[in-house]
Design a protein around this motif. Structure first.
Motif, PDB file in Angstrom:
ATOM      1  N   UNK A  71      -1.110  26.987  34.411  1.00  0.00           N
ATOM      2  CA  UNK A  71      -1.256  27.179  35.865  1.00  0.00           C
ATOM      3  C   UNK A  71      -2.668  27.488  35.990  1.00  0.00           C
ATOM      4  N   UNK A  72      -3.001  26.654  36.983  1.00  0.00           N
ATOM      5  CA  UNK A  72      -4.757  26.630  37.638  1.00  0.00           C
ATOM      6  C   UNK A  72      -4.587  26.630  38.892  1.00  0.00           C
ATOM      7  N   UNK A  73      -5.566  27.534  39.609  1.00  0.00           N
ATOM      8  CA  UNK A  73      -5.849  27.041  41.090  1.00  0.00           C
ATOM      9  C   UNK A  73      -7.154  26.481  41.191  1.00  0.00           C
ATOM     10  N   UNK A  74      -7.409  25.801  42.486  1.00  0.00           N
ATOM     11  CA  UNK A  74      -8.396  25.072  42.860  1.00  0.00           C
ATOM     12  C   UNK A  74      -8.664  25.160  44.220  1.00  0.00           C
ATOM     13  N   UNK A  75     -10.051  24.991  44.681  1.00  0.00           N
ATOM     14  CA  UNK A  75     -10.214  24.984  46.275  1.00  0.00           C
ATOM     15  C   UNK A  75      -9.952  23.251  46.626  1.00  0.00           C
ATOM     16  N   UNK A  76      -9.494  23.486  47.646  1.00  0.00           N
ATOM     17  CA  UNK A  76      -8.701  21.869  48.064  1.00  0.00           C
ATOM     18  C   UNK A  76      -7.925  21.187  46.869  1.00  0.00           C
ATOM     19  N   UNK A  77      -8.464  20.233  46.348  1.00  0.00           N
ATOM     20  CA  UNK A  77      -7.557  19.527  45.328  1.00  0.00           C
ATOM     21  C   UNK A  77      -8.022  19.831  43.900  1.00  0.00           C
ATOM     22  N   UNK A  78      -9.328  19.899  43.820  1.00  0.00           N
ATOM     23  CA  UNK A  78     -10.054  20.092  42.395  1.00  0.00           C
ATOM     24  C   UNK A  78     -11.245  20.843  42.288  1.00  0.00           C
ATOM     25  N   UNK A  79     -11.664  21.389  43.539  1.00  0.00           N
ATOM     26  CA  UNK A  79     -13.045  22.058  43.429  1.00  0.00           C
ATOM     27  C   UNK A  79     -13.024  23.117  42.929  1.00  0.00           C
ATOM     28  N   UNK A  80     -14.010  23.832  42.213  1.00  0.00           N
ATOM     29  CA  UNK A  80     -13.931  25.083  41.620  1.00  0.00           C
ATOM     30  C   UNK A  80     -13.963  26.336  42.637  1.00  0.00           C
ATOM     31  N   UNK A  81     -13.280  27.455  42.419  1.00  0.00           N
ATOM     32  CA  UNK A  81     -13.008  28.502  43.328  1.00  0.00           C
ATOM     33  C   UNK A  81     -14.381  28.972  43.727  1.00  0.00           C
ATOM     34  N   UNK A  82     -14.238  29.301  44.835  1.00  0.00           N
ATOM     35  CA  UNK A  82     -15.655  30.044  45.497  1.00  0.00           C
ATOM     36  C   UNK A  82     -16.002  31.406  44.768  1.00  0.00           C
ATOM     37  N   UNK A  83     -16.984  31.860  44.995  1.00  0.00           N
ATOM     38  CA  UNK A  83     -17.489  33.167  44.621  1.00  0.00           C
ATOM     39  C   UNK A  83     -16.766  34.369  45.379  1.00  0.00           C
ATOM     40  N   UNK A  84     -16.228  35.175  44.231  1.00  0.00           N
ATOM     41  CA  UNK A  84     -15.284  36.169  44.832  1.00  0.00           C
ATOM     42  C   UNK A  84     -13.905  35.888  44.867  1.00  0.00           C
ATOM     43  N   UNK A  99     -15.453  35.169  55.632  1.00  0.00           N
ATOM     44  CA  UNK A  99     -15.299  34.264  56.127  1.00  0.00           C
ATOM     45  C   UNK A  99     -15.047  32.507  55.267  1.00  0.00           C
ATOM     46  N   UNK A 100     -15.875  32.470  54.490  1.00  0.00           N
ATOM     47  CA  UNK A 100     -16.203  31.373  53.556  1.00  0.00           C
ATOM     48  C   UNK A 100     -15.066  31.145  52.512  1.00  0.00           C
ATOM     49  N   UNK A 101     -14.434  32.320  52.396  1.00  0.00           N
ATOM     50  CA  UNK A 101     -13.025  32.032  51.329  1.00  0.00           C
ATOM     51  C   UNK A 101     -11.939  31.153  52.036  1.00  0.00           C
ATOM     52  N   UNK A 102     -11.984  31.255  53.431  1.00  0.00           N
ATOM     53  CA  UNK A 102     -10.855  30.464  53.965  1.00  0.00           C
ATOM     54  C   UNK A 102     -10.765  29.156  53.863  1.00  0.00           C
ATOM     55  N   UNK A 103      -9.694  28.560  53.646  1.00  0.00           N
ATOM     56  CA  UNK A 103      -9.652  27.184  53.278  1.00  0.00           C
ATOM     57  C   UNK A 103      -8.308  26.718  52.695  1.00  0.00           C
TER      58      UNK A 103
END
Length: 671
Positions: A71-84, A99-103
């Motif tokens: 099991x893995x998590x991604x930003x959007x569909x396949x982007x790396x997770x943001x810092x933090x 704020x930039x963590x929202x999405x």
């Protein structure tokens, strides 16, 4: 009240009957899960979440089925997770929400060539803060004058505000209250302005009361109260008078001086008490007291060094205003003032660090519902009972408060009030409230055997289960199992009915309503003791038993006409639900009107053509009692006191018949 009934029906035999059942039930469940994992799936589906700016949080992604899935998590569909933002073992973790963590985030589970995904949304918000009125503010006005009560709040997203009077919301439909711009606004005494101000014209002594300003948004709720004091004409000094300011300053200085004297006196008293304790050799007691003081001081220091931005306030019962940045000194002043007042739930506070082995059962009306364990000896110590005993880990039901809906927040408080006011052997005990961080947790007593509905299903014989599937379909049938579990004897069923009647009668005596009495909301102990509780899993294993009606999720098949159509809940609606639960006990947890869909049930309820059938195995007197309890008119339903007395009589009658039959059999054997 219920204990005597237990002795009458012979629960010692019930405990003996169920001793073997406990082992078979749990072993069968583990074997069944191991052999029937099935296709890869999310269980439960991940939920979208809102995090307070600068707070931390977790989003769980749990899967079932398959063979050793990853099991893995991604930003959007396949982007790396943001810092933090990190991911470990299927859990998405945010340590300091910005704020930039929202999405949009995607959880991806892989098992060989099989891939499943689930998308959620993470929002970063700022909880509402009420700037005006100040906490515990007082406003004074003379009879005949007009007064404006201002309700000003900040937050992101911008909150909406409303006024209440003594916890009753003021709205347009209420008598004599108008909205700015309406036809009667210019002549009405009470007007709600569009900017959040409550205007009271020609004030009278009747207007004196506590008024609350509530600010709410998707980020949470905040509320402060003010006291409006209306003086008889001529008693209140003119507000513009310079003497008023001078008197106010003098009163403030006097109060400050009295407070300082009180603090000094308390310090001297405590110092003298410490000296006396040392002289008496009470060193251990002194160290414990000093340790508690140190913990309090450390807690206050943590509050002082809070970073700019507000700690998480999702799911708070009470508004705890915090500093929200150097650019908002007005909010900071509110925060410092609010710390002086203690919360109404402080006596229930339990540290969430005591919770272990948490398992998510599903989702209720407020948020996630979990099963955990807690050391009851630590709870005893918190309640000033410092017995030195071995740790006692007990199961506990955890109801998380993550909702932002005002109606559901009021329901959470109602349930807290219900379980805190009633102590009864057949009602789950309120263990405490975890309110030192968000979300708040309500902790209710749980049992070693779990909910009554699952227990009743497990006691079906293979023949009963086959008949059930043939009659209503396979959707809620019992999975195949190897071992046969002994069915409940008639006296055991009567015992469960008596326990529930005793619990419901206690609630009615306290003038409280449960509003969701059902087998799924009862738990059972290994001694066959029933306890009424309130998990209300509206999403999860019991979601099919709930129905969304007018934006409210309700147990449609268990409710009477007046509760479904008019939203009127009372002790008499609880009587109707009590009867439905007794029907479940005698049908081994069959869902009411299982052959009908929800819309058909609703239409028949409206047309008064919904008919309950009486199970053939039910005693005739009990069946007649249920028929009266299902009357469409609430006034035709019996009171719980009458139900309890009738249950006592039925049990005594059956017990006498059983003794008589036993004596007759003995005589025949002797002959």
């Amino acid at each position: 009240m219920g204990q005597g009934l237990q002795l009458t029906v012979g629960l010692d035999e019930a405990a003996h009957h169920t001793a073997g059942h406990r082992v078979r039930f749990h072993r069968q469940s583990r074997r069944h899960r191991a052999a029937n994992d099935g296709a890869l799936r999310f269980e439960p589906e991940p939920y979208s979440k809102k995090l307070e700016l600068n707070s931390s949080g977790k989003i769980h992604c749990k899967v079932a089925g398959g063979i050793a899935p990853t099991v893995q998590w991604f930003l959007n569909d396949s982007e790396p997770l943001p810092k933090g933002v990190t991911s470990a073992n299927g859990t998405l973790m945010v340590t300091d929400a910005q704020r930039h963590h929202a999405g949009n985030y995607t959880c991806r589970a892989t098992d060989g060539e099989v891939v499943i995904t689930s998308n959620i949304t993470l929002d970063v918000v700022i909880a509402p803060r009420v700037l005006e009125p100040l906490p515990d503010q007082q406003m004074h006005v003379t009879v005949g004058q007009s007064v404006s009560l201002n309700c000003v709040a900040t937050g992101d997203p911008p909150p909406t505000t409303h006024w209440d009077r003594n916890l009753t919301i003021l709205h347009q439909q209420q008598e004599r209250v108008e909205i700015e711009g309406s036809a009667n606004a210019s002549i009405s005494r009470l007007v709600l302005l569009n900017n959040g101000t409550l205007l009271i014209r020609n004030a009278s002594e009747h207007d004196a009361d506590r008024y609350g300003c509530t600010a709410g948004s998707a980020a949470g709720l905040a509320r402060t109260e003010l006291l409006l004091v209306v003086h008889p004409e001529g008693e209140l000094p003119v507000p513009e008078s310079t003497g008023v300011a001078g008197k106010a300053v003098l009163v403030s200085i006097s109060l400050a001086g009295a407070y300082m004297i009180l603090v000094l006196a308390l310090m001297l008293y405590c110092r003298r008490r410490r000296l006396q304790r040392r002289q008496r050799g009470e060193k251990m007691e002194l160290e414990m007291a000093e340790g508690r003081e140190k913990l309090v001081e450390e807690g206050e220091e943590k509050q002082k060094v809070t970073k700019n931005g507000a700690p998480a306030q999702n799911g708070r019962l009470l508004p705890h205003d915090r500093d929200s940045g150097a650019d908002n000194s007005e909010v900071s002043a509110v925060s410092r003032a609010s710390k002086k007042s203690s919360g109404q739930y402080d006596q229930l506070t339990v540290p969430r660090t005591l919770l272990t082995e948490q398992i998510t059962l599903g989702r209720g009306e407020f948020g996630d519902v979990m099963l955990a364990k807690i050391d009851m000896t630590q709870i005893m110590k918190l309640r000033s009972k410092d017995e030195d005993v071995e740790p006692q880990l007990k199961p506990v039901l955890v109801k998380a408060l993550t909702t932002k809906d005002e109606v559901q927040l009021a329901e959470f408080r109602r349930q807290l009030e219900l379980f805190s006011r009633v102590r009864h052997e057949h009602i789950a005990r309120l263990i405490g409230l975890c309110n030192e961080a968000d979300p708040h947790y309500m902790l209710l007593e749980h049992t070693d055997w779990g909910d009554l509905r699952s227990f009743l299903i497990a006691t079906r014989t293979p023949e009963e289960n086959e008949e059930y599937i043939n009659r209503v379909g396979p959707l809620h049938g019992l999975p195949a199992r190897e071992n046969t579990i002994h069915p409940l004897a008639p006296r055991h069923r009567l015992a469960l009915v008596a326990h529930l009647a005793s619990a419901a009668a206690r609630l009615a005596h306290k003038r409280l309503t449960h509003r969701d009495i059902a087998a799924r909301n009862c738990v059972i102990t290994s001694k066959l003791q029933l306890k009424l509780t309130f998990p209300a899993l509206t999403r999860g294993p019991n979601s099919h038993e709930y129905y969304k009606h007018h934006d409210q999720v309700i147990p449609l098949r268990w409710l009477p006409y007046e509760a479904v159509i008019d939203g009127e809940y009372s002790t008499k609606s609880d009587v109707y639900m009590f009867a439905a639960t007794i029907w479940e006990i005698y049908t081994k947890a069959e869902m009411p009107f299982a052959k009908l869909n929800d819309n058909s049930v609703l239409e028949r309820l409206k047309s008064d053509t919904l008919e309950w059938n009486i199970p053939s195995c039910m005693p005739e007197r009990l069946g007649n009692l249920l028929k009266r309890s299902w009357s469409k008119s609430p006034s035709d339903r019996p009171q719980f006191t009458e139900i309890y007395e009738e249950m006592t009589s039925i049990i005594q009658e059956i017990s006498s018949e059983s003794i008589s039959q036993h004596s007759q059999d003995k005589i025949e054997r002797d002959e």
